[in-house]
Design an enzyme around this catalytic site. Structure first.
Site, PDB file in Angstrom:
ATOM      1  N   ASN A 158       0.846  -1.189   0.000  1.00 55.92           N
ATOM      2  CA  ASN A 158       0.000   0.000   0.000  1.00 55.92           C
ATOM      3  C   ASN A 158       0.877   1.233   0.000  1.00 55.92           C
ATOM      4  O   ASN A 158       1.303   1.730   1.043  1.00 55.92           O
ATOM      5  CB  ASN A 158      -0.937  -0.025   1.211  1.00 55.92           C
ATOM      6  CG  ASN A 158      -1.975  -1.107   1.065  1.00 55.92           C
ATOM      7  OD1 ASN A 158      -2.905  -0.981   0.269  1.00 55.92           O
ATOM      8  ND2 ASN A 158      -1.776  -2.218   1.779  1.00 55.92           N
ATOM      9  N   GLU A 159       1.160   1.708  -1.199  1.00 56.54           N
ATOM     10  CA  GLU A 159       2.082   2.824  -1.366  1.00 56.54           C
ATOM     11  C   GLU A 159       1.394   4.126  -0.964  1.00 56.54           C
ATOM     12  O   GLU A 159       0.167   4.161  -0.796  1.00 56.54           O
ATOM     13  CB  GLU A 159       2.525   2.887  -2.837  1.00 56.54           C
ATOM     14  CG  GLU A 159       3.271   1.645  -3.319  1.00 56.54           C
ATOM     15  CD  GLU A 159       4.652   1.453  -2.690  1.00 56.54           C
ATOM     16  OE1 GLU A 159       4.923   2.055  -1.636  1.00 56.54           O
ATOM     17  OE2 GLU A 159       5.464   0.690  -3.248  1.00 56.54           O
TER      18      GLU A 159
END
Ligand code: F6R
Length: 627
Positions: A158-159
């Site tokens: 989850n950037e």
């Protein structure tokens, strides 16, 4: 009531001296959950991560399976993520990683293993992600979710920009994440651009979450996630909203938290020399003042009234710390011959010295101390460089290609006689064929790997020659733990430490420079540092260590802070240019950023009111080497 540390920390933090200790404790917790569920005839659902962080935890689980008979028969696992486009057998797929690191060593039924699918077609991605979520829910949700944290603050993949509610989905990997994976994939261009990851929302539904982080390189991102307001720029900070999340850290990863950096803000202190120095330099930075201009009010307003009571008034304290820092500055890293020793970091005697610079990988020596090596040599000391590993995993295929093409071109341009070069040409052709056959993702053959070592050796020799280090003073140990493996899969043995011990015994140094003291223990420098400690212990029976001082240098990611520095070696603008020139001999990404931290620390010294230098290389004195 919250403790004072918890007023800064928005997520519970547990810290252990080493990652090994932390993993043991977590493995016991997970083991007892599994057993409890077994006793109740139920499943335990684990959320698992890949990467180097959980590897020691998986080793503990395997150990419990082998030695205590812990069965994983009732365990169901869901992995966080998978690279998109890699088939399961790809050597960097997370499927294969999990097989190698855990599943093939325990008795988990294959049907109980769930990993996001990396090879479904684009059209099927949405449905596959939905199915993954449903499968988690169908098993009653995740009991314990294990996480690592990326340099971008990602959990799973989850950037930055991921929302708190995000579900399992396809994501574009951040540039930093791809850079970090570049070594595993033998070059950034081989790193996939996309991945399928559980969302932040999926993770937050787990009943309990344990995020592990090791080493100083994680310290800053851990601090942001734990102490700063929760933000979509750092998905790990969303864990602040979870009722049962915990950060499990080792010493290095804790080192950015307020409780470590500014302990005077979170409770009463014993004002040791090192804490006092830390506090005064921090205060100067905070107040944007040189040390000698700090006044009592500055101390009082920042929770340091007791420091003044103890060691004040401020002007006396200021002068003392200023002088201590002043004495760290030395243009004589090998000691100044015939000079009074008292205020200098290194002893004058013996002169000249034997200095041994140990480097986990070629390139480390110049990055950390190119200027210092130069000074040592100019001042008449003998400098030996010991490269612990060949660094061949960091050499790209292109270098081999170039080598093979030059040979072929020589022959086709008739610059050399074709018959005399027949075998060499065949060898070059063979190399090109091996490169083609393995493709960008394949494992290097032994020949390719050896050739890559030779490329790095030649770069190192050339680079060091510009600093005045002769070839016979450069030692390539090519330690077996590295040659026989790949990043994240290193298994050092006593052979490695023995070889290092032999080099040290041969050189009989008066000074050793080494790095890795607070690195991730699974990184090359972390492994090398442990071997170094073993080699030092084994050397204690000899005489040479009695006269030997050890200086620790740090990586570019986490340079020493002003209060940690015991020796600061200044560099003139010309010396900086010479360092950049030497670094350019290494064909990698080092050159661009090679001197940034040297500039930064020079600015810090200047801001503290010390002399203004162009750049500074820094070292920390090592404690007792027998411990
Ligand atoms: C792995 C994962 C990532 C890693 C993170 C840290 O499944 O989802 O979030 O945990 O990138 O990686 P390492 O542990 O290699 O530093």
């Amino acid at each position: 009531m919250k403790s004072e540390a918890e007023q800064f920390e928005k997520i519970p933090v547990t810290f252990h001296e080493t990652s090994a200790e932390a993993c043991q404790i977590l493995a016991v917790e997970v083991g007892s959950l599994i057993r409890q569920r077994q006793a109740a005839g139920k499943h335990a659902v684990l959320g698992l991560a890949t990467g180097s962080t959980p590897v020691p935890f998986y080793r503990e689980l395997i150990k419990m399976h082998r030695e205590e008979g812990l069965s994983f028969n009732n365990v169901i696992t869901f992995n966080l993520d998978e690279y998109y486009g890699l088939d399961q057998q790809h050597r960097e797929s997370y499927f294969r990683f999990m097989q190698e690191q855990l599943f093939e060593h325990i008795d988990i039924p294959e049907a109980n293993i769930n990993i996001p699918p990396g090879t479904v077609s684009r059209k099927e991605v949405y449905q596959a992600c939905l199915d993954y979520e449903r499968r988690i829910d169908a098993h009653g949700g995740i009991d314990i979710q294990i996480l690592g944290i990326g340099r971008t603050g990602h959990i799973g993949f989850n950037e930055p920009g991921s929302t708190q509610e995000s579900p399992t989905r396809m994501i574009t990997l951040d540039k930093i994440t791809r850079e970090d994976a570049a070594r595993d994939f033998l070059g950034i261009k081989n790193v996939p651009r996309f991945a399928i990851t559980m969302g932040v929302g999926t993770i937050l539904r787990a009943k309990r979450i344990v995020l592990m982080a090791w080493g100083e390189n994680k310290a800053q991102i851990v601090r942001k996630a734990v102490e700063e307001p929760s933000t979509d720029a750092i998905s790990a900070s969303y864990l602040q909203s979870h009722p049962n999340a915990q950060f499990l850290l080792d010493r290095g990863a804790t080192s950015g938290l307020t409780r470590e950096c500014q302990p005077w803000l979170v409770g009463s202190n014993e004002w040791t020399d090192s804490l006092t120095r830390r506090a005064v330099t921090w205060l100067a930075g905070k107040q944007n003042k040189p040390i000698l201009k700090l006044v009592d009010d500055d101390y009082n307003e920042h929770g340091m009234a007791d420091l003044l009571t103890d060691q004040g008034p401020s002007y006396e304290l200021n002068i003392r710390i200023f002088n201590e820092l002043q004495h760290t500055i030395s243009g004589w890293p090998g000691g100044k011959p015939d000079a009074e020793d008292g205020g200098r970091p290194e002893h004058a005697e013996p002169y000249p010295k034997h200095s041994l610079v140990l480097c986990p990988e070629p390139g480390d020596e110049l990055l950390a101390m190119g200027g210092t090596i130069n000074r040592l040599i100019e001042q008449g000391h003998r400098v030996d460089i010991g490269f612990l590993t060949s660094g061949n995993l960091g050499v790209d295929d292109e270098s081999v290609e170039r080598f093979a093409e030059v040979i072929s071109d020589l022959v086709s341009a008739e610059a050399v006689s074709a018959t005399a070069w027949e075998e060499t040409t065949r060898f070059a052709e063979q190399l090109l064929l091996e490169l083609k056959e393995k493709g960008p993702f394949g494992d290097d053959t032994e020949t390719l790997r050896t050739l890559k070592s030779m490329v790095r050796r030649s770069e190192a020799r050339h680079a060091l020659r510009t600093c005045g280090v002769a070839n016979d003073q450069v030692h390539f140990l090519d330690l077996p733990f590295y040659e026989n493996s790949r990043y994240r899969r290193f298994h050092p043995s006593s052979d490695d430490a023995d070889q290092l011990c032999q080099l040290m015994t041969k050189v009989k140094p008066h000074q050793i420079y080494m790095t890795g003291s607070a690195s991730d223990p699974s990184s090359v420098s972390g492994v090398c540092y442990r071997l170094f400690r073993d080699a030092l212990r084994a050397s204690a029976k000899y005489e040479w260590p009695e006269q030997c001082r050890i200086w620790i240098y740090r990586s570019q990611e986490k340079p020493l802070e002003s209060h940690e520095i015991s020796m600061a070696v200044p560099m003139s603008p010309d010396q900086v240019k010479a360092k950049i020139h030497a670094l350019a001999h290494y064909n990698n990404e080092l050159t661009e950023t090679g001197v940034e931290s040297d500039f930064a620390i020079a600015r810090v010294y200047d801001d503290l009111g010390l002399a203004e230098y162009e750049a500074i290389e820094t070292f920390e004195a090592f404690g007792d080497f027998r411990t």
